[in-house]
Scaffold this active site. Structure first.
Site, PDB file in Angstrom:
ATOM      1  CG  HIS A 172      -1.704  -1.231   1.419  1.00 19.13           C
ATOM      2  ND1 HIS A 172      -2.964  -1.466   0.910  1.00 19.13           N
ATOM      3  CD2 HIS A 172      -1.360  -2.371   2.069  1.00 19.13           C
ATOM      4  CE1 HIS A 172      -3.367  -2.678   1.249  1.00 19.13           C
ATOM      5  NE2 HIS A 172      -2.404  -3.257   1.948  1.00 19.13           N
ATOM      6  CB  SER A 293      12.506  23.092 -14.853  1.00 21.09           C
ATOM      7  OG  SER A 293      11.657  24.216 -14.949  1.00 21.09           O
ATOM      8  CE  LYS A 299      10.987  20.126 -11.266  1.00 20.21           C
ATOM      9  NZ  LYS A 299       9.763  19.699 -10.689  1.00 20.21           N
ATOM     10  CD  GLU A 306       8.489  12.634 -15.059  1.00 25.68           C
ATOM     11  OE1 GLU A 306       7.454  13.298 -15.133  1.00 25.68           O
ATOM     12  OE2 GLU A 306       9.615  13.136 -14.880  1.00 25.68           O
TER      13      GLU A 306
END
Ligand code: ARG
Length: 475
Positions: A172, A293, A299, A306
């Site tokens: 979980h 970024s 970043k 992804e």
């Protein structure tokens, strides 16, 4: 304004080359219909396979006495020249000639004359396209296998360097029990090894030859399918001509194996995205797999994982498209099947690219053992070990569970992990708790105790890796 041909109009007939099948037609094809029904824009990807199939067909026709030796030689020489043009990017593809097969056949006849017109004897585009597609997919599948094996090797490499590194295991997404990072990586290995098995299994059914089925019923020429099968490296023949030209289950199997593999890569990607976040901070990915970024200078985004996670959706979509394409078709060939190529090509490209990206990236993961260990130490990950200890001292497991539950509640209220409590505190929860309890509350003790086959103990993981190397080599 669209640069595509306009839909049906009276003056839209084609002025282009005569159709290879034009004999029975009174008017020429509508311009839009011509473009609409053409596949050359995408099936030219199978040009080399188409030529390979034609070479073998011509040789077989010559050996069985259907073609003369001179015709066969002329066909081979013509096909060689056409292949060279295609590879050099100077071959002129024509939409009027509809597909890869008729483009190459027309070019062959333009080059060598009548011998070119005899190539299509005892053959149809229906068995031709099914053969081309299987040859193409066989190559793509073998390429995917190479990348998949590289990725599996990468997993073994990463796992073997981290058999002793302790991290929290999750259920979980909540801290559950301590595991070793090597064990976690070997879970990825198992998932991906099954993907490799599926690819190889599908390849057996993929590598059967449709050629000889002709349009649907076979041919009256004295062909010898064994000759073409052998020349083209197929393991076996498609046994029924109707089935040979019509079914695309081999493509669906590949798309299915791809969808499953991409689903696995997507799950792994999700873990990498989580673990590179500041909140987890379990690993770093080398800069070459990340991007920055344009607005936030701090970043470093895990773009590769992804994107792989995102691309898994294509693989699922392509599988559904192919299943849906097939399900309504009566025997034998239907033009619907022309729609099999783009999803199949896309699945193969996506699979190969994603495996390649992961094969490069996975062994380059840098683990942060101290952060992982600290995360496992927090979150009561050895609570089950304490319960098991109490069972060893004679308590029923349910009673032990309740005792540890009370200890954990005390820990939550006082911000203390189990191993942080002193003996007096711990023993207040049960008289069965002895001074040796701290041995089972350590992370090392917890993982080491799970030393059976398939368990997370460093020793078990070492053995699992050794067996995995052999399993991979024997596949
Ligand atoms: N371009 C066609 C395809 O991809 C080739 C087979 C065409 N056969 C036919 N009978 N129209 O399926």
């Amino acid at each position: 304004m669209s640069d595509r041909p306009a839909a049906s109009s009276t003056d839209s007939s084609s002025t282009a080359p005569e159709k290879l099948w034009g004999g029975r037609f009174e008017e020429s094809t509508d311009r839009f219909v011509e473009a609409f029904t053409a596949s050359v824009g995408f099936d030219q990807r199978m040009a080399v396979e188409d030529i390979t199939g034609s070479r073998a067909h011509a040789t077989m026709l010559q050996r069985t006495g259907v073609l003369s030796a001179e015709d066969e030689q002329a066909i081979h020489a013509g096909l060689d020249a056409i292949e060279a043009d295609i590879r050099a990017g100077v071959f002129e593809w024509s939409v009027e000639l509809e597909d890869v097969h008729m483009n190459i056949e027309a070019a062959l006849t333009a080059r060598i004359g009548d011998a070119g017109k005899r190539l299509h004897t005892g053959r149809s585009r229906n068995d031709q396209v099914a053969t081309d597609l299987r040859l193409w997919l066989r190559g793509a599948s073998d390429h995917a296998e190479v990348e998949c094996r590289r990725l599996l090797d990468g997993c073994l490499d990463l796992a073997s360097r981290h058999v002793d590194v302790i991290m929290p295991g999750f259920t979980h997404l909540q801290t559950a029990q301590p595991v070793t990072f090597g064990h976690h990586v070997m879970a990825w290995f198992e998932m991906l090894l099954r993907d490799l098995e599926r690819l190889r299994d599908a390849r057996q059914r993929l590598n059967r030859m449709p050629l000889g089925a002709a349009a649907l019923a076979g041919t009256s020429y004295p062909i010898d399918r064994e000759i073409t099968r052998d020349l083209l490296g197929f393991d076996a023949l498609c046994e029924n001509s109707l089935d040979a030209v019509s079914d695309r289950d081999f493509a669906i199997e590949f798309a299915s194996a791809t969808a499953l593999c991409l689903m696995h890569l997507s799950r792994i990607a999700e873990e990498l995205v989580l673990w590179t976040s500041a909140q987890f901070d379990f690993i770093t990915l080398p800069d070459r797999f990340c991007t920055g970024s344009s607005i936030m200078p701090q970043k470093k985004n895990p773009d590769v994982p992804e994107l792989v996670r995102g691309k898994s959706g294509r693989a699922t979509g392509n599988l559904v498209a192919l299943l849906t394409l097939m399900k309504g078709q009566p025997l034998a060939y239907n033009k619907d099947n022309q729609e099999d190529k783009e999803p199949l090509f896309d699945s193969a490209d996506t699979l190969i690219d994603c495996l390649r990206a992961f094969a490069d990236m996975i062994p380059a993961i840098e683990a942060k053992p101290a952060v992982m260990r600290e995360a496992a130490r927090r979150g009561f990950s050895t609570a089950t070990d304490l319960a098991d200890y109490l069972v060893g001292r004679g308590l029923a497991f349910r009673d032990a569970h309740a005792v540890v539950g009370r200890a954990v509640r005390h820990g939550v209220e006082n911000e203390l992990d189990l191993a942080d409590m002193d003996y007096a505190t711990l023993s207040s929860f049960s008289p069965a708790i002895g001074e040796d309890v701290f041995e089972v509350l350590t992370l090392e003790g917890s993982v080491a105790s799970r030393s059976h086959r398939g368990g997370t103990a460093p020793e078990s993981v070492r053995q699992a890796i050794a067996r995995a190397r052999e399993r991979l080599a024997s596949l």
